[in-house]
Design an enzyme around this catalytic site. Structure first.
Site, PDB file in Angstrom:
ATOM      1  N   HIS A  19       0.853  -1.360   0.098  1.00 21.27           N
ATOM      2  CA  HIS A  19      -0.196   0.079  -0.024  1.00 21.27           C
ATOM      3  C   HIS A  19       0.742   1.289   0.116  1.00 21.27           C
ATOM      4  CE1 HIS A  19       0.995   0.490   4.148  1.00 21.27           C
ATOM      5  NE2 HIS A  19       0.185  -0.695   4.350  1.00 21.27           N
ATOM      6  N   HIS A  22       4.058   1.031   2.387  1.00 20.75           N
ATOM      7  CA  HIS A  22       5.372   0.415   1.877  1.00 20.75           C
ATOM      8  C   HIS A  22       5.870   1.096   0.767  1.00 20.75           C
ATOM      9  CE1 HIS A  22       2.265  -2.739   3.221  1.00 20.75           C
ATOM     10  NE2 HIS A  22       3.130  -2.653   4.090  1.00 20.75           N
ATOM     11  N   CYS A 127       1.187  -9.630  23.102  1.00 17.58           N
ATOM     12  CA  CYS A 127       0.269  -9.257  22.264  1.00 17.58           C
ATOM     13  C   CYS A 127       0.455 -10.102  20.902  1.00 17.58           C
ATOM     14  CB  CYS A 127       0.432  -7.709  21.752  1.00 17.58           C
ATOM     15  SG  CYS A 127      -0.408  -7.264  20.522  1.00 17.58           S
ATOM     16  N   CYS A 130       1.383  -7.834  17.603  1.00 18.89           N
ATOM     17  CA  CYS A 130       2.888  -7.621  17.426  1.00 18.89           C
ATOM     18  C   CYS A 130       3.884  -8.837  17.612  1.00 18.89           C
ATOM     19  CB  CYS A 130       3.331  -6.457  18.725  1.00 18.89           C
ATOM     20  SG  CYS A 130       2.188  -5.248  18.597  1.00 18.89           S
ATOM     21  N   CYS A 144      -2.291  -2.621  24.087  1.00 23.79           N
ATOM     22  CA  CYS A 144      -1.186  -2.578  23.034  1.00 23.79           C
ATOM     23  C   CYS A 144      -1.443  -1.150  22.314  1.00 23.79           C
ATOM     24  CB  CYS A 144      -1.163  -3.699  22.068  1.00 23.79           C
ATOM     25  SG  CYS A 144      -0.452  -3.403  20.553  1.00 23.79           S
ATOM     26  N   HIS A 147      -2.395  -2.012  18.415  1.00 23.15           N
ATOM     27  CA  HIS A 147      -3.402  -2.701  18.064  1.00 23.15           C
ATOM     28  C   HIS A 147      -4.721  -2.727  18.917  1.00 23.15           C
ATOM     29  CE1 HIS A 147      -0.070  -5.305  16.497  1.00 23.15           C
ATOM     30  NE2 HIS A 147      -0.941  -5.496  15.411  1.00 23.15           N
ATOM     31  N   LYS A 296      -5.905   7.157  10.384  1.00 26.25           N
ATOM     32  CA  LYS A 296      -4.828   6.026  10.243  1.00 26.25           C
ATOM     33  C   LYS A 296      -5.523   5.207   9.141  1.00 26.25           C
ATOM     34  CE  LYS A 296      -2.636   3.009  12.833  1.00 26.25           C
ATOM     35  NZ  LYS A 296      -2.003   2.039  13.821  1.00 26.25           N
ATOM     36  N   LYS A 299      -7.317  -1.449   7.022  1.00 30.54           N
ATOM     37  CA  LYS A 299      -8.020  -2.241   6.176  1.00 30.54           C
ATOM     38  C   LYS A 299      -9.548  -1.996   6.842  1.00 30.54           C
ATOM     39  CE  LYS A 299      -6.792  -6.569   4.048  1.00 30.54           C
ATOM     40  NZ  LYS A 299      -6.113  -7.887   3.907  1.00 30.54           N
TER      41      LYS A 299
HETATM   42  O1  ME8 Z   1       7.045  -4.359  10.257  1.00 26.01           O
HETATM   43  N1  ME8 Z   1       3.175   5.109   6.432  1.00 26.01           N
HETATM   44  O2  ME8 Z   1       6.388  -5.183   8.076  1.00 26.01           O
HETATM   45  P1  ME8 Z   1       5.256  -4.419   7.502  1.00 26.01           P
HETATM   46  C1  ME8 Z   1       4.512   5.050   6.291  1.00 26.01           C
HETATM   47  N2  ME8 Z   1       8.085  -7.269   8.816  1.00 26.01           N
HETATM   48  N3  ME8 Z   1       5.089   3.972   6.304  1.00 26.01           N
HETATM   49  C2  ME8 Z   1       4.361   2.755   6.275  1.00 26.01           C
HETATM   50  C3  ME8 Z   1       3.054   2.824   6.802  1.00 26.01           C
HETATM   51  C4  ME8 Z   1       2.436   4.156   6.911  1.00 26.01           C
HETATM   52  N4  ME8 Z   1       1.200   4.290   7.084  1.00 26.01           N
HETATM   53  N5  ME8 Z   1       2.513   1.547   6.804  1.00 26.01           N
HETATM   54  C5  ME8 Z   1       3.574   1.050   6.514  1.00 26.01           C
HETATM   55  C6  ME8 Z   1       7.400  -5.121   9.383  1.00 26.01           C
HETATM   56  N6  ME8 Z   1       4.644   1.432   6.190  1.00 26.01           N
HETATM   57  C7  ME8 Z   1       8.294  -6.191   9.584  1.00 26.01           C
HETATM   58  C8  ME8 Z   1       9.492  -5.412   9.212  1.00 26.01           C
HETATM   59  S1  ME8 Z   1      12.229  -5.490   8.950  1.00 26.01           S
HETATM   60  C9  ME8 Z   1      13.402  -6.397   9.537  1.00 26.01           C
HETATM   61  C10 ME8 Z   1      10.767  -6.305   9.402  1.00 26.01           C
HETATM   62  C11 ME8 Z   1       6.006   0.994   5.917  1.00 26.01           C
HETATM   63  O3  ME8 Z   1       4.811  -4.822   6.366  1.00 26.01           O
HETATM   64  C12 ME8 Z   1       7.231   1.499   6.846  1.00 26.01           C
HETATM   65  O4  ME8 Z   1       8.462   1.300   6.236  1.00 26.01           O
HETATM   66  O5  ME8 Z   1       4.354  -3.917   8.709  1.00 26.01           O
HETATM   67  C13 ME8 Z   1       7.096   0.442   7.820  1.00 26.01           C
HETATM   68  O6  ME8 Z   1       7.857   0.432   8.672  1.00 26.01           O
HETATM   69  C14 ME8 Z   1       6.856  -0.759   7.381  1.00 26.01           C
HETATM   70  O7  ME8 Z   1       5.903  -0.480   6.101  1.00 26.01           O
HETATM   71  C15 ME8 Z   1       6.195  -1.817   8.125  1.00 26.01           C
HETATM   72  O8  ME8 Z   1       5.953  -3.069   7.214  1.00 26.01           O
END
Ligand code: ME8
Length: 647
Positions: A19, A22, A127, A130, A144, A147, A296, A299
């Site tokens: 999204h 990411h 949690c 998390c 948490c 969540h 925020k 989904k």
């Molecule tokens: O945390 N605004 O994966 P994740 C800005 N797998 N960036 C955002 C965002 C938002 N609303 N939502 C997500 C994880 N991101 C772990 C990481 S690393 C060793 C393991 C981006 O799929 C941002 O980079 O939940 C955030 O840190 C990351 O997606 C979290 O991705």
């Protein structure tokens, strides 16, 4: 300067599709990669997917798929998205790959052999969202914070990493290396967290509860905690411990993450590395969160923005530009449809699009499209333009390296605005009329050179646009990719090349409907039907003949004109239309006072007066707008007497 640079994104969980959030992180990483590469530095860019743990099992169950099959599907969607967006990484790591599992087992064994892993019984608030235990002080109203659910108390035997042993070392390291965690607000947040005693980290999950993970090398009744597994991706992808990539790139590692995963990256990861005898990464770069229409993104709210749909409607480069220009790296930002369109129209369609088309059009008109010699006929405005470009290039570099992308873009836009202003001040059309070829070639050369500099600077953010600008200047578009390498000087554009006028790069967007990027529908696997932004000017609502008769149109002659101080776009006109009146017109970008004086124009004579910059404007003059937003006066020279009605 170091010749190597390593940039990483988080590896994204495969429990959700890519999204806007990411996409932002990945665009930042890709931009950084392009910036350093175009400065002559070797860059390795890593992204990937995080595929173990409870969350993934839960999501796979919902889809009725085995975890691996489910992970293959979503990981594929991430990879395909980055490919479609023109930002494939140098490597895409998946934590279910054997090459990764091997390094995780090796790393665990090293830390175990070092005496930093022990077995113990632990009870705490867990949690499941998390996948970690929470301390009471970390909970908000007993819940948490991510969540908004109360964690469950569970008690288990598990393996623990002696993280507390490295607390003092970590505090000193962060204090001694001021930019280890940046921006500073996050460094302070981490130091404040570290001012309380650090607990050891539970790094295993019993297989009786979870089997979807990497088995511990020293006890096959347990799998590795997903964070301990995931963080190691940053070195497993480089072939730790012996890989050449590891030796080349690890010392220059720059992680890009959002604030949600600060703690694992700022506390778990450096202490894990320390224990394994590996140098810490170079920088942890932390950005804020994108909210959508002030909420925020989630989904359950059904407001998740799909990047591919937004790319289709806006164009890839405009989308990238918006993301980097509208978020201050480190702070939260709000994604808002109106803001997207406003930014697009003002910065891209108007400022950059106009500069490109008017400069190239003049080069074709006055020099048959052949880039003229810079010439010797210089004026003070040439010096100002060059000084603006050189100062902007210096600022731009500093801001890019500080991840202040919005500032870097503001610096580039200063050059764009200054160049548009330079055209107005230099009046190439007058020089052409006067036959002043020497001065005319200097002016046109400077505008073209300015475009070259601008292309080099926008390349990391808007690669396709930069390539198109280079191609229009008759340069090999490939060259823009190394454009910043040693090119901080003015006058590099070779004379004699042939330019061409491209299709408008950023046609203006006029829309009444919201340019809805595709938003995932709540409880629906089918994407919502996309509403396209209309890149056409919509006709206004119908009016009746009576409505039309209310408008008093008159022939008017411009008697005199002058610029409005402090307003780049405004001219103050004295017009004769059966009586003298003053009209303030937004035409300064398209006409000089001398050009507009004497023209017979059409005046809307009964418009309610408005005051602009302290001047009362008594009417409005009509102009037509081309598809690049450029205005041309509707003139009626020699048709009738000033004041005559126009019907
Ligand atoms: O945390 N605004 O994966 P994740 C800005 N797998 N960036 C955002 C965002 C938002 N609303 N939502 C997500 C994880 N991101 C772990 C990481 S690393 C060793 C393991 C981006 O799929 C941002 O980079 O939940 C955030 O840190 C990351 O997606 C979290 O991705």
């Amino acid at each position: 300067m170091n010749r190597n640079f390593y940039v990483t994104t988080p590896i994204y969980y495969v429990n959700a599709r890519p999204h806007l959030g990411h996409t932002y992180t990945t665009v930042v990483a890709d931009t950084i990669k392009r910036y350093y590469q175009s400065s002559g530095i070797n860059v390795f860019f890593l992204t990937g997917t995080d595929e173990h743990g409870d969350k993934v099992v839960e999501a796979a169950d919902k889809e009725g798929l085995p975890p691996q099959e489910y992970a293959d599907m979503i990981s594929g969607a991430f990879r395909a998205t980055w490919d479609k967006m023109g930002m494939p990484a140098d490597d895409f790591i998946r934590t279910t790959e054997e090459r990764h599992k091997r390094v995780v087992r090796l790393f665990l064994q090293q830390v175990y052999d070092q005496g930093d892993i022990y077995f113990s019984r632990y009870g705490g608030n867990y949690c499941f969202g998390c996948e970690r235990f929470y301390l009471d002080r970390e909970l908000v109203d007993g819940k948490c914070p991510d969540h908004q659910v109360e964690p469950q108390y569970i008690e288990e035997e598990n393996y623990f990493f002696r993280m507390s042993k490295y607390q003092d070392w970590l505090i000193s390291y962060i204090k001694e290396n001021h930019d280890f965690i940046r921006p500073e607000r996050y460094r302070n947040e981490v130091l404040s967290f570290l001012s309380e005693p650090l607990e050891d980290l539970c790094i295993s999950r019993p297989k009786t509860r979870l089997t979807w993970g990497i088995t511990l090398p020293f006890d096959d009744r347990f799998v590795t905690y997903v964070w301990f597994d995931a963080l190691i991706n940053y070195i497993s992808a480089l072939g730790y411990p012996d890989g050449e990539l590891f030796h080349t790139y690890w010392p220059h590692a720059n992680h890009i993450i959002a604030k949600d995963i600060l703690k694992p990256h700022a506390i778990f990861w450096p202490t894990m590395l320390k224990s394994a005898g590996i140098e810490p990464y170079r920088h942890l770069n932390v950005h804020g969160y994108w909210n959508v229409e002030s909420q925020k993104m989630s989904k359950s709210l059904g407001n998740v923005v799909d990047p591919l749909s937004l790319m289709d409607t806006l164009g890839l480069d405009a989308f990238r530009y918006f993301l980097l220009r509208d978020m201050v790296f480190g702070l939260d930002s709000n994604f808002n449809h109106e803001a997207v369109i406003t930014r697009y129209n003002s910065d891209l369609a108007n400022d950059l699009g106009n500069l490109l088309s008017r400069t190239l059009t003049m080069a074709v008109k006055y020099f048959d499209g052949v880039i003229p010699e810079p010439g010797k006929d210089k004026s003070a405005t040439d010096g100002e333009l060059m000084a603006t470009a050189l100062a902007a290039t210096r600022d731009y570099r500093m801001y890019m390296e500080d991840l202040a992308f919005h500032r870097a873009m503001t610096a580039v836009w200063e050059v764009i605005r200054r160049s548009n202003q330079y055209i107005v001040e230099s009046e190439p059309w007058t020089l052409a009329k006067q036959g002043n070829r020497g001065r005319l070639s200097a002016v046109i050369y400077n505008c073209l050179e300015s475009l070259r500099t601008i292309a080099c600077m926008v390349y990391p953010v808007m690669p396709q646009t930069a390539e198109k600008i280079f191609a229009s200047l008759g340069l090999d578009p490939e060259l823009v990719r190394s454009g910043l390498a040693g090119s901080d000087d003015w006058g590099k554009l070779p004379s004699g090349l042939t330019v061409n006028v491209p299709e408008p790069l950023f046609p203006r967007i006029e829309t009444k409907e919201k340019p809805a990027p595709q938003v995932e529908q709540k409880q629906s696997s089918k994407p919502k039907k996309e509403k396209k932004i209309k890149k056409v000017i919509e006709p206004p609502a119908e009016i009746t003949i009576e409505d039309l008769q209310k408008v008093d149109l008159r022939l008017a002659q411009v008697i005199s004109a002058e610029r409005v101080p402090g307003a780049d776009r405004l001219l103050k006109l004295e017009v004769e239309a059966g009586g003298r009146r003053t009209v303030v017109a937004g035409m300064a970008e398209y006409y000089t006072p001398e050009e507009i004086t004497g023209k017979s124009v059409v005046l809307v004579a009964n418009l309610k007066p408005v005051t602009l910059k302290g001047i009362e404007s008594q009417g409005m003059i009509l102009a037509s707008e081309n598809d690049q937003g450029r205005l041309s006066l509707l003139t009626l020279d020699g048709v009738g007497k000033p004041g005559a009605r126009v019907r």
